[in-house]
Design a protein around this motif. Structure first.
Motif, PDB file in Angstrom:
ATOM      1  N   UNK A   3       0.853  -1.186   0.000  1.00 54.03           N
ATOM      2  CA  UNK A   3       0.000   0.000   0.000  1.00 54.03           C
ATOM      3  C   UNK A   3       0.894   1.242   0.000  1.00 54.03           C
ATOM      4  N   UNK A   4       0.597   2.160  -0.918  1.00 51.81           N
ATOM      5  CA  UNK A   4       1.340   3.406  -1.026  1.00 51.81           C
ATOM      6  C   UNK A   4       0.420   4.574  -0.730  1.00 51.81           C
ATOM      7  N   UNK A  34      -1.795  -0.992  -3.970  1.00 52.18           N
ATOM      8  CA  UNK A  34      -2.781   0.078  -3.981  1.00 52.18           C
ATOM      9  C   UNK A  34      -2.086   1.416  -3.733  1.00 52.18           C
ATOM     10  N   UNK A  35      -2.740   2.477  -4.188  1.00 54.35           N
ATOM     11  CA  UNK A  35      -2.237   3.836  -3.990  1.00 54.35           C
ATOM     12  C   UNK A  35      -3.397   4.689  -3.506  1.00 54.35           C
ATOM     13  N   UNK A  52       4.843   2.353   1.539  1.00 54.90           N
ATOM     14  CA  UNK A  52       5.678   3.336   0.856  1.00 54.90           C
ATOM     15  C   UNK A  52       4.961   4.666   0.773  1.00 54.90           C
ATOM     16  N   UNK A  53       5.751   5.732   0.675  1.00 58.42           N
ATOM     17  CA  UNK A  53       5.215   7.088   0.599  1.00 58.42           C
ATOM     18  C   UNK A  53       5.718   7.742  -0.683  1.00 58.42           C
ATOM     19  N   UNK A  54       4.784   8.164  -1.532  1.00 58.19           N
ATOM     20  CA  UNK A  54       5.111   8.879  -2.758  1.00 58.19           C
ATOM     21  C   UNK A  54       4.830  10.347  -2.465  1.00 58.19           C
ATOM     22  N   UNK A  67      10.500   6.207   0.617  1.00 58.88           N
ATOM     23  CA  UNK A  67       9.834   7.357   0.021  1.00 58.88           C
ATOM     24  C   UNK A  67      10.264   7.483  -1.439  1.00 58.88           C
ATOM     25  N   UNK A  68       9.308   7.846  -2.288  1.00 60.40           N
ATOM     26  CA  UNK A  68       9.529   7.942  -3.725  1.00 60.40           C
ATOM     27  C   UNK A  68       9.067   9.318  -4.214  1.00 60.40           C
ATOM     28  N   UNK A  69       9.704   9.821  -5.248  1.00 59.73           N
ATOM     29  CA  UNK A  69       9.438  11.155  -5.771  1.00 59.73           C
ATOM     30  C   UNK A  69       8.191  11.164  -6.662  1.00 59.73           C
ATOM     31  N   UNK A  70       7.128  11.785  -6.189  1.00 56.58           N
ATOM     32  CA  UNK A  70       5.883  11.843  -6.941  1.00 56.58           C
ATOM     33  C   UNK A  70       5.880  12.868  -8.054  1.00 56.58           C
TER      34      UNK A  70
END
Length: 92
Positions: A3-4, A34-35, A52-54, A67-70
């Motif tokens: 889940x993001x 899922x997002x 994870x966190x976008x 963490x990922x760059x949205x």
């Protein structure tokens, strides 16, 4: 299933756009993840259940999840590379 979370000021416009883009990419590639778009005020509550966190704006706070760059999903610049990072995390 991973889940993001994607967060922006209101949880409506920018974060929803990124969540939809990533969600469609997951569907296309048959990725079981899922997002969810949320507002920044609720981030600490929702991040507890996320894998994870976008992020839209790089947070000042550190979180115990990747963490990922949205922004890459908004502009298209670096989108494939950032998506690969997410897939690598899911598949590890």
């Amino acid at each position: 299933m991973k889940k993001f979370i994607v967060a922006c000021g209101s949880g409506v416009a920018t974060s929803q756009t990124v969540a939809s883009t990533v969600g469609r990419m997951f569907e296309k590639d048959k990725i079981q993840a899922t997002v969810e778009a949320v507002d920044m005020k609720s981030l600490d509550h929702y991040i507890k259940d996320a894998d994870g966190y976008i992020y839209i704006a790089k947070p000042k706070k550190e979180y115990p999840i990747p963490m990922f760059n949205g922004i890459a999903f908004l502009t298209g610049m670096g989108k494939d590379a950032e998506y690969k990072k997410i897939l690598d995390f899911i598949n590890k």
